[in-house]
Design a protein around this motif. Structure first.
Motif, PDB file in Angstrom:
ATOM      1  N   ALA A   1       0.853  -7.478  -3.171  1.00 45.13           N
ATOM      2  CA  ALA A   1       1.526  -6.626  -2.351  1.00 45.13           C
ATOM      3  C   ALA A   1       0.575  -5.509  -1.628  1.00 45.13           C
ATOM      4  CB  ALA A   1       2.575  -5.776  -3.250  1.00 45.13           C
ATOM      5  N   LEU A   2      -0.564  -5.475  -2.362  1.00 45.05           N
ATOM      6  CA  LEU A   2      -1.258  -4.193  -1.635  1.00 45.05           C
ATOM      7  C   LEU A   2      -2.076  -4.755  -0.505  1.00 45.05           C
ATOM      8  CD1 LEU A   2      -2.719  -2.833  -5.159  1.00 45.05           C
ATOM      9  CD2 LEU A   2      -1.700  -1.765  -3.403  1.00 45.05           C
ATOM     10  N   ARG A   3      -2.389  -5.986  -0.393  1.00 47.03           N
ATOM     11  CA  ARG A   3      -3.302  -6.475   0.755  1.00 47.03           C
ATOM     12  C   ARG A   3      -2.905  -6.139   2.177  1.00 47.03           C
ATOM     13  NH1 ARG A   3      -5.458 -12.513  -1.516  1.00 47.03           N
ATOM     14  NH2 ARG A   3      -5.938 -11.719  -3.636  1.00 47.03           N
ATOM     15  N   PRO A   4      -1.546  -6.211   2.403  1.00 42.83           N
ATOM     16  CA  PRO A   4      -1.300  -5.982   4.046  1.00 42.83           C
ATOM     17  C   PRO A   4      -1.883  -4.515   4.204  1.00 42.83           C
ATOM     18  CG  PRO A   4       0.677  -7.035   2.827  1.00 42.83           C
ATOM     19  CD  PRO A   4      -0.255  -6.749   1.795  1.00 42.83           C
ATOM     20  N   TRP A   5      -2.111  -3.461   3.170  1.00 46.14           N
ATOM     21  CA  TRP A   5      -2.191  -2.281   3.564  1.00 46.14           C
ATOM     22  C   TRP A   5      -3.776  -1.820   3.335  1.00 46.14           C
ATOM     23  CZ3 TRP A   5       2.177   0.519   4.812  1.00 46.14           C
ATOM     24  CH2 TRP A   5       3.074   0.141   4.251  1.00 46.14           C
ATOM     25  N   ALA A   6      -4.640  -2.981   3.227  1.00 50.14           N
ATOM     26  CA  ALA A   6      -5.857  -2.769   3.224  1.00 50.14           C
ATOM     27  C   ALA A   6      -7.014  -2.663   4.474  1.00 50.14           C
ATOM     28  CB  ALA A   6      -6.587  -4.242   2.625  1.00 50.14           C
ATOM     29  N   THR A   7      -8.016  -1.926   4.347  1.00 48.44           N
ATOM     30  CA  THR A   7      -8.737  -1.621   5.635  1.00 48.44           C
ATOM     31  C   THR A   7      -9.327  -2.996   5.698  1.00 48.44           C
ATOM     32  OG1 THR A   7     -10.387  -0.864   4.150  1.00 48.44           O
ATOM     33  CG2 THR A   7      -9.086   0.812   5.380  1.00 48.44           C
ATOM     34  N   PRO A   8     -10.314  -3.089   7.026  1.00 47.88           N
ATOM     35  CA  PRO A   8     -10.637  -4.671   7.315  1.00 47.88           C
ATOM     36  C   PRO A   8     -11.520  -5.111   6.271  1.00 47.88           C
ATOM     37  CG  PRO A   8     -10.822  -2.941   9.305  1.00 47.88           C
ATOM     38  CD  PRO A   8      -9.889  -2.193   8.196  1.00 47.88           C
ATOM     39  N   GLY A   9     -12.203  -4.231   5.755  1.00 46.15           N
ATOM     40  CA  GLY A   9     -13.507  -4.665   4.852  1.00 46.15           C
ATOM     41  C   GLY A   9     -12.806  -4.869   3.245  1.00 46.15           C
ATOM     42  N   HIS A  10     -11.412  -4.425   3.295  1.00 44.59           N
ATOM     43  CA  HIS A  10     -10.743  -4.459   1.841  1.00 44.59           C
ATOM     44  C   HIS A  10     -11.234  -3.269   0.706  1.00 44.59           C
ATOM     45  CE1 HIS A  10     -10.267  -8.977   2.194  1.00 44.59           C
ATOM     46  NE2 HIS A  10      -9.833  -8.583   3.361  1.00 44.59           N
ATOM     47  N   ALA A  11     -12.069  -2.185   1.657  1.00 43.61           N
ATOM     48  CA  ALA A  11     -12.754  -1.272   0.687  1.00 43.61           C
ATOM     49  C   ALA A  11     -11.468  -0.249  -0.012  1.00 43.61           C
ATOM     50  CB  ALA A  11     -13.846  -0.553   1.259  1.00 43.61           C
ATOM     51  N   ARG A  12     -10.540  -0.078   1.083  1.00 52.11           N
ATOM     52  CA  ARG A  12      -9.347   1.007   0.709  1.00 52.11           C
ATOM     53  C   ARG A  12      -8.129   0.229   1.080  1.00 52.11           C
ATOM     54  NH1 ARG A  12     -12.081   3.943   4.168  1.00 52.11           N
ATOM     55  NH2 ARG A  12     -10.329   3.988   5.616  1.00 52.11           N
ATOM     56  N   PHE A  13      -7.215   0.625   0.341  1.00 47.05           N
ATOM     57  CA  PHE A  13      -5.386   0.406   0.740  1.00 47.05           C
ATOM     58  C   PHE A  13      -5.059   1.684   0.974  1.00 47.05           C
ATOM     59  CE2 PHE A  13      -6.558  -2.616  -2.926  1.00 47.05           C
ATOM     60  CZ  PHE A  13      -6.379  -4.046  -2.029  1.00 47.05           C
ATOM     61  N   ASP A  14      -4.764   1.843   2.274  1.00 49.78           N
ATOM     62  CA  ASP A  14      -4.133   2.887   2.892  1.00 49.78           C
ATOM     63  C   ASP A  14      -2.634   2.887   2.805  1.00 49.78           C
ATOM     64  OD1 ASP A  14      -6.731   4.038   3.387  1.00 49.78           O
ATOM     65  OD2 ASP A  14      -6.826   3.247   5.643  1.00 49.78           O
ATOM     66  N   LEU A  15      -2.124   3.478   1.559  1.00 48.46           N
ATOM     67  CA  LEU A  15      -0.912   3.243   1.266  1.00 48.46           C
ATOM     68  C   LEU A  15       0.148   4.250   2.159  1.00 48.46           C
ATOM     69  CD1 LEU A  15      -1.251   2.226  -2.444  1.00 48.46           C
ATOM     70  CD2 LEU A  15      -1.229   0.752  -0.255  1.00 48.46           C
ATOM     71  N   PRO A  16       1.316   3.846   2.361  1.00 47.30           N
ATOM     72  CA  PRO A  16       2.265   4.930   2.800  1.00 47.30           C
ATOM     73  C   PRO A  16       2.531   6.039   1.938  1.00 47.30           C
ATOM     74  CG  PRO A  16       3.601   3.107   2.258  1.00 47.30           C
ATOM     75  CD  PRO A  16       2.085   2.719   2.062  1.00 47.30           C
ATOM     76  N   GLY A  17       2.666   7.145   2.574  1.00 46.26           N
ATOM     77  CA  GLY A  17       3.070   8.532   1.654  1.00 46.26           C
ATOM     78  C   GLY A  17       2.131   9.624   1.790  1.00 46.26           C
ATOM     79  N   ALA A  18       2.553  10.501   1.065  1.00 42.05           N
ATOM     80  CA  ALA A  18       2.064  11.931   1.473  1.00 42.05           C
ATOM     81  C   ALA A  18       0.645  11.857   0.837  1.00 42.05           C
ATOM     82  CB  ALA A  18       2.606  13.189   0.759  1.00 42.05           C
ATOM     83  N   ALA A  19      -0.571  12.356   1.364  1.00 39.09           N
ATOM     84  CA  ALA A  19      -1.813  12.438   0.743  1.00 39.09           C
ATOM     85  C   ALA A  19      -2.098  13.353  -0.409  1.00 39.09           C
ATOM     86  CB  ALA A  19      -2.807  12.859   1.875  1.00 39.09           C
ATOM     87  N   GLY A  20      -2.952  12.926  -1.408  1.00 38.98           N
ATOM     88  CA  GLY A  20      -3.250  13.757  -2.430  1.00 38.98           C
ATOM     89  C   GLY A  20      -4.117  15.029  -1.844  1.00 38.98           C
ATOM     90  N   GLN A  21      -4.535  15.854  -2.679  1.00 38.40           N
ATOM     91  CA  GLN A  21      -5.355  16.978  -2.466  1.00 38.40           C
ATOM     92  C   GLN A  21      -6.666  16.771  -2.023  1.00 38.40           C
ATOM     93  OE1 GLN A  21      -5.371  19.400  -5.885  1.00 38.40           O
ATOM     94  NE2 GLN A  21      -6.732  18.130  -7.108  1.00 38.40           N
ATOM     95  N   SER A  22      -7.314  15.401  -2.298  1.00 36.55           N
ATOM     96  CA  SER A  22      -8.399  14.967  -1.923  1.00 36.55           C
ATOM     97  C   SER A  22      -8.624  14.535  -0.537  1.00 36.55           C
ATOM     98  CB  SER A  22      -9.046  13.945  -3.012  1.00 36.55           C
ATOM     99  OG  SER A  22      -9.288  14.729  -4.245  1.00 36.55           O
ATOM    100  N   GLY A  23      -7.532  14.006   0.243  1.00 36.68           N
ATOM    101  CA  GLY A  23      -7.379  13.484   1.407  1.00 36.68           C
ATOM    102  C   GLY A  23      -7.037  12.069   1.401  1.00 36.68           C
ATOM    103  N   PRO A  24      -6.874  11.351   2.437  1.00 37.07           N
ATOM    104  CA  PRO A  24      -6.476  10.090   2.681  1.00 37.07           C
ATOM    105  C   PRO A  24      -7.521   9.025   2.211  1.00 37.07           C
ATOM    106  CG  PRO A  24      -6.552  11.221   4.768  1.00 37.07           C
ATOM    107  CD  PRO A  24      -6.516  12.064   3.836  1.00 37.07           C
TER     108      PRO A  24
END
Length: 605
Positions: A22-45
């Motif tokens: 379920a995480l894969r559709p939210w991956a960046t092109p190289g798979h290094a991050r999952f940029d998930l929906p929702g408010a960012a934490g204090q360290s940033g997106p």
């Protein structure tokens, strides 16, 4: 075979695969991050995206550790992410587009992860990656080209010389260095040894740790202090230390396993509860290290019961993603450090997958937990808790006589009681005639309600606890009278006795019970009875309704009992209940200071 949960290892494997896919559709092109929906934490997106990758990679490690196949190719997918995340050149040239939330595509920037030197939160995520690499070594690490291995080591080596606070974070340092040492990378054994000494100083007794010397007690005692300590030994080959930590874990599991209701719900207490089934990570760890005091079928019943509890109540949203919340999404549970990837610490709850199908924890029939077959009451002495579970309603309650919250009342630590079916009112104290839940508070001439940030345990045994605290007033902060509190617990009822010590005065003393929502949320328990009754004269009872919500529902109703102008050195006694029905209340004999229970038993106050 599975009378209680209906689940086996196959269901846990399927859950791991489904949540990872379920995480894969939210991956960046190289798979290094999952940029998930929702408010960012204090360290940033950017860090949030790393967090989602690292914590889900922990699940990959557990999933592949004992696997004989990888049908969804998790190894290759995450290997690409490891390479992109540690690519010195970055991935800016790989372009982007738009992400699923409509924000500018973060993947258009370099996918290289923030360094451990510059970004404290990355030090946490490095530990998850280290364990994931260790457990999936034959699938991922051993198959990586040497150049990729070197870059991963270089990134993890940012831990050397980086600062880690005096808390559970020092375990993140140590497991990172354990992996680095195992692959011939740079590591600082002197700092590891220093942190091991500090972490040992956080140990109380009977398996329980505080999160930092003299700090609070919560599920982090298992999340990190137990699980990571044994995994450090697994990764470093420290067998002597492993024996000591395994003995502590065995003691921890003996009491922590009773903090789950019959429906699988864990005790709702402490911070970071959005991690949900991470609470069973330490229990699985006990099976991994042959340190479980429980029969294998009993341990599996508790672990799978907790995981199933959350799965059945909407923990995974319409996209198959873990949301911020308890059952389904409940944004008020977000804490400042929580980003969309934070809930994936729930991967700790999959640690049992490192055990092969042939292990007794999977092959033995499920066995009942104590709450499945009868009532139980016992003390966890080092942390000042009395635990009471009742088979008739499947509820577990904890009476709390120890806490340290120096910044004032914290509803997640300072309340007098917690349970598996309720959550505290999200306010620090009462006001006017509106009592918050599970407080023993005095009201001064200015109308201020006291708080109890420091609770000093005096005595505790099987079903009785005694503590003292200085009733503290906020705005401005100043001390009030000292209160002595005694709890006597049997079944669903707690007798709560309070004495105002000489040297202080107050307008009123208020003792309150559990907060039950008038409008329960989907998946929450319905038909709950929360009551308070006076056992000594002069007590006036009532209810407050807070137009607020908890993960269990809205319009939180709190029963209370108020004594006006309480005298010093006199016991004021009430009974508090939480259950499926109104109980038969005990009687207090003021002349002999004894509590007479409906079953004929007697307790001295």
């Amino acid at each position: 075979m599975n009378k209680y949960t209906g689940w086996t290892r196959a269901e846990l494997v399927e859950l791991a695969d489904r949540s990872l896919l379920a995480l894969r559709p939210w991956a960046t092109p190289g798979h290094a991050r999952f940029d998930l929906p929702g408010a960012a934490g204090q360290s940033g997106p950017i860090v949030d995206g790393l967090e989602a990758f690292a914590r889900s990679f922990l699940a990959v490690g557990f999933r592949l550790s004992a696997a004989d196949s990888d049908p969804h190719d998790h190894a290759s997918w995450y290997a690409h992410g490891l390479i992109a995340g540690t690519d010195r050149a970055g991935a800016a040239e790989r372009g982007g587009g738009a992400d699923r939330t409509g924000r500018a595509e973060l993947g258009a920037r370099a996918e290289r992860w923030p360094s451990l030197v510059d970004t404290p939160q990355a030090r946490v995520e490095a530990a998850a990656i280290a364990i994931g690499l260790h457990e999936s070594r034959r699938w991922i690490w051993d198959a990586l080209p040497s150049s990729a291995q070197e870059r991963i080591v270089e990134w993890l080596a940012g831990s050397v010389g980086a600062w880690y606070p005096e808390s559970n974070w020092q375990w993140f340092h140590n497991v990172t260095h354990a992996f680095l040492r195992s692959v011939g990378g740079p590591h600082d054994q002197a700092k590891v040894d220093e942190y091991l000494e500090y972490l040992d100083s956080c140990y109380l007794d009977e398996g329980w740790y505080t999160d930092g010397r003299g700090g609070n007690v919560d599920w982090y005692a298992g999340f990190v202090m137990q699980l990571f300590s044994l995994w450090y030994c697994r990764m470093s080959g420290d067998h002597e230390r492993q024996l000591r930590y395994a003995a502590r874990l065995k003691a921890y599991v003996a009491s922590a396993a009773d903090l789950f209701g019959a429906d699988g719900a864990p005790l709702y207490q402490g911070r970071s509860l959005v991690y949900r089934h991470a609470v069973v990570g330490a229990l699985w760890t006990a099976a991994v290290f042959d340190a479980s005091p429980l029969p294998p079928g009993r341990l599996r019943r508790t672990c799978l019961g907790a995981i199933k509890y959350f799965v059945d109540r909407g923990a995974y949203d319409e996209h198959g993603l873990l949301s911020q919340g308890w059952h389904d999404r409940f944004e008020p549970m977000r804490q400042s450090y929580s980003g969309p990837g934070s809930p994936y610490w729930a991967s700790l709850g999959l640690a049992g997958l490192v055990l092969p199908e042939s292990h007794p924890v999977w092959t033995e029939p499920e066995e009942p937990a104590p709450i499945d077959v009868g009532d139980h009451v016992h003390a966890i002495r080092p942390i000042g808790w009395i635990v009471s579970g009742t088979a008739s309603d499947g509820i577990v309650r904890v009476t709390n006589h120890r806490a340290e919250t120096p910044d004032g009342e914290n509803q997640l630590y300072s309340r007098f009681a917690y349970s598996t079916v309720t959550a505290p009112v999200p306010l620090p104290s009462g006001a006017a005639d509106q009592a918050v839940d599970n407080q023993v508070a005095v009201i001064d001439t200015h109308g201020r309600w006291s708080q109890r940030p420091h609770i000093k345990l005096q005595v505790i045994n099987t079903h009785r606890a005694e503590s003292q605290h200085v009733a503290t007033f906020a705005k401005p902060s100043e001390p009030g009278p000292t209160l002595t509190c005694v709890s006597l617990v049997r079944g669903a009822v707690e007798v709560r006795a309070v004495r105002v010590e000489p040297g202080g005065s107050c307008v009123a003393l208020v003792v309150s019970g559990y907060a039950v929502p008038r409008r329960p949320a989907p998946g929450a328990r319905v038909g709950l009875v929360s009551g308070v009754t006076a056992l000594t004269g002069g007590g006036r009872t009532g209810h407050s309704v807070h137009l607020l919500a908890s993960p269990f529902g809205a319009e939180l109703e709190v029963p209370w009992c108020r004594f006006d102008s309480p005298a010093a050195d006199q016991w004021y006694v009430v009974a508090v209940c939480l259950g499926g029905s109104t109980p038969t209340w005990p009687i207090f004999d003021a002349d002999q200071a004894k509590v007479c229970w409906p079953d004929g038993s007697v307790d001295e106050l």
